[in-house]
Design an enzyme around this catalytic site. Sequence first.
Site: not given
Ligand code: ADP
Ligand code: MG
Length: 1156
Positions: A160-161, A165, A211, A214-215, A438, A440
């Site tokens: 997560s984070g 996404t 995060n 977080s989804s 992923g 956990e």
């Molecule tokens: N390629 C990227 N460029 C800039 N910031 C990113 C990028 N990927 C993730 N982030 C930062 O990380 C945070 C978490 O990403 P996210 O995709 O929501 O994580 P996950 O879906 O894996 O939990 C986002 O809100 C953003 O701030």
């Molecule tokens: Mg996500």
Amino acid sequence: MSQETQENIVAGTHIWVEDQELAFIDGIVVDVVEQEVEIQTSDARTIFANLSKVYPKDVEAPAGGVDDMTKISYLHEPGVLHNLATRYEINEIYTYTGNILIAVNPFQGLSNLYDAYMMEQYKGAPFGKLRPHVFAIADFAYRTMFNEKKSNSILVSGESGSGKTETTKMLMRYLAYFGGRASAEGRTVEQQVLESNPVLEAFGNAKTVKNNNSSRFGKFVEIQFDKQGKISGAAIRTYLLERSRVCQISDPERNYHCFYLLCAAPPEEIERYKLGNPKSFHYLNQSKCYELVGVSDANDYLATRRAMDILGMSKKEQDAIFRVVAAILHLGNIDFAKGDEDSSVIKDDESKFHLKMTAELLMCDPHALEDALCKRVMITREEIIKKSLDPLGATVSRDGLAKTIYARLFDWLVDKINISIGQDPRSNCLIGILDIYGFESFETNSFEQFCINLTNEKLQQHFNQHVFKMEQNEYSKEEIDWSYVEFIDNQDVLDLIEKKPGGIIALLDEACMFPKSSHETFAQKLYQTFKDHKRFIKPKLTRSDFTIVHYAGEVQYQSDLFLDKNKDYVVPEHQNLLSASNCSFVAALFPPLSVETTKSSKFSSIGSRFKLQLQQLMDTLNSTEPLYIRCVKPNNLLKPALFDNISVMQQLRSGGVLEAIRIKCAGYPAHRTFSEFLDRFSILAPEILKQNYEEKDACKWILAKMELTGYQIGKTKVFLRAGQLAELDARRTVVLGGSAKVIQSQVRTLITQKHYNAICCASVHIQSFCRGELARQYYTYLKRATAAVKIQKNLRRLVSRKDYFNVKAAAILLQTCLRTMAAQREFRYRRHARAAVIIQARWGSHRASSYYKKLRTALVFTQSRWRGITAQREVRKLKMTDTKEAKGEEISDLWDSHQAVQCEVDELNALHIKEREAAQEANEPCTMTSKTLIDVQEAEVENHSNQTEFQLSVKESEGTPDANEPCSTYKTSISVEEAEKIETLMTEVEKMKEAEKIGTLTEEVEKLKALLRAETRRSEYAERQCLEAWEVSEKRLKKLEETERRVYQLQDSLNRLLFCMSEQFSQLKTILRSSLTSTSSSRPIIREEHSDTSDNSDASSSDSDFTFPAPVLTSANFSSYKPNALQLIVQDLSATEITGCEKWDKGKEAAFDDYF
Ligand SMILES: Nc1ncnc2c1ncn2[C@@H]1O[C@H](COP(=O)(O)OP(=O)(O)O)[C@@H](O)[C@H]1O
Ligand SMILES: [Mg+2]
């Protein structure tokens, strides 16, 4: 790590060694004793480690890392970690491992990384040609799908984070960019696909510790493409929404975003839903976090509404959706108090208000809602009993209702989105993007973590199989001789969890179906069943926990809530209540269950359902070509530029990246096509270029020359074992290094030469400049010197001129004075002379005039006497002769004599005038001496008197007896009266003439006086000037005297000096003589000379040979000096000196020669 590699570790080898804080630390081997290695770490520590924990370090690895992990010379954990860290440092967040993309979350916006220009760059670019990028993966999937008509799936995983996404959104953006159609309508499929994200994020995302966005659900998006490669439809599948979050959140997390968005909605909506501050709602105020940094809930609310519009949700539907959300918030605020017996009642008015509001918003009966919350219907075989719930039971019921409503709402949204976007049944190509949580492992791991980890086990198996299969396929395709490569297969874990019958899920379902079973009985059952399973561990000191050894590590699960969470059923009271809602939207969320369904399946297992979903997903994935993106979270602080080695290492292990590497290393990790191999390594055997080898033979030749073993030559590729590529590269580096050195030396020579030439040129320039400068300075100096000479010359001339003029002026002045003196003298003399002349003239004139007057008086008297006598005689004659004619003749004679007298008078007058003019002339120029003038005047006067006397004498002579006749004639011719008249007339004429003469003379005297006065003034002025000049000249004379006196003094002192010198010299001479006499008593010649000298001259004269004469002048005689006296003195002296010298010369010539 292979045995061969370990053998290479000797003293001095650069290595990585395991470290508790940094995961791995680099150092140098100091010593190796059997299995123990002594290491000097880079932070200057000395540590000892087992050989198995030590990994060789590639010291020649590029400074910026390599973009593909398979290119790392030493493919091991520290190598991979170090490569990622190095790249992350320079903001290279993407790295390949074969065709797996590792994406490290930058936690900061990287400029231009995702813009349209970047998309264009990756469009159609061969995979691996450009820098690793998520667009490269999307492009690869799109090209494969379009060219090979194969469906693809991109699996994005990570904790997560870690950026799943975001990565998914980038993939969707890229596919929408190239697979979209230009549409003016504004609601294209790709746009709807993209806009589904904000809606799903609003309802399915929340802020967690890991995060901010977080989804809380898994998502698989299938994007369907038509034959032209354009997006024709899409389907979104979601997995396992975290329902518990609706009712329970922990600080500092948040509930789903939609609740906060609604609380920040425009006032009229807030009013309509009777909402307010999020702090006033129980479901939100369990955590103190209400706002997100940098996020505006109000803006996001409007954005969500817009996205809903694009997704085709009507205003009515949107209102209904937010009404349900508001109802859940109100529902959470209904509190219960204890009622009669075990029953519960609505706690207070506030709770009643919220109950009313909930019922109103859900459009159901409030009493029915209260009943549904506080009561349960028990259906027994005999009867149907309505049982009251205690307050706790009522609260659980309330939360259950809230969770169910929310889950149904979320499912409705997903369905609605799918319907809106639409499916393309004719599409046979799709690209699926999986964004799923992923692996956990928390302190407390419940049913959700169990399901999530099952998913990851499944995906890991898929990943392993795929990677392995790909390797295997490659080997088979290339027809190389290969033996089976072992890889970690997690099938046993999957069997443990999902095997039917006997798996954990099956046992859980079983437990759920037995009303009497509890989590403890379920745990006991697990312990019994999997007692000997190597993937199952019964933790000590717990009664209901169990541990599963997952591929990524051990996870201890708490089975407490497993049974409850696995049961997927809606309380019939809730179902009935909401299906009876007056709101069609709410009623549609709870469609009435068919009788069969109600009867047949009393229980539905979430676990089993999820397993089924997962299987479907795996089927989909298996039917597609998978591509993997492993997202990595570099630190848990969510901060940019921080790379936590241990956390990243853990994620790489969990993500299967290291497993993929291991699989590659176990076989032939490096494959290169012949041409690639030759391109890279032909440098090792340059001779092959001269001969005409086949590519394959050339490769064999090189490998044989390098004496490598164990490699394989396929049909088109060379397969190298782990480390062999590194070795070849090392040899290549050596060759390249040699060549580079040659090139460098040449280039350096060239550069140095250029530099030298430049310096030469520069020095010439500098020299010429300096010389120019010096020349300029010299020129300036010359100019100045010339100018100085000129100035000096002019100055000297000026001074000389001044001196000359001074002298000249002095001379002139002197002359002037002298002349003035002479002139004054002359002037005085002349003045006296003139005065004398004037006096003489006046005296002369006076004497003459008085004489003249006397003479005239006498004459007149004489004449009158004479005439009287004559007249008396005439009268007597007349008396005697009475002839008239004789009388007439006598008158005419008388008239003639009268005329003659008149002429005489005129002449006298003229004479007088001349006299006066002569006097005047004598006065003015004074040239004529007064004597002369006086003589002349006297002469004139004498002459005049002579003349007068002569005239008188003539007249007297005429009056003599010879002249008696005319007289007597006259006396006879004129009468006495007439004679008196004539006499009177004559007297008057005389008087008038006298008066006129006197007037004229007086005027002339006056003029002369005036002239005399002017002359006197001039002479006085000249006298004064002369006196002044005389004074000046006196002064100068004095000065001159003074100067000459000084000169004399100087001369005097000079003479004294010379005198002294001569004395000294004579003394010296005496001394010399005496010394000669004393030192050379045995020398008769000297004595002889001495005696000669004494013979030739006396003692005084010998002493004064060099004596200058003493000063001859004394102050007394100096005071009476004359000009040139000094000169005379000097001359005298020199004469004396010369005389002395001559004397000396004559007398002492020989002696002098001897001494000098
Ligand atoms: N390629 C990227 N460029 C800039 N910031 C990113 C990028 N990927 C993730 N982030 C930062 O990380 C945070 C978490 O990403 P996210 O995709 O929501 O994580 P996950 O879906 O894996 O939990 C986002 O809100 C953003 O701030
Ligand atoms: Mg996500």
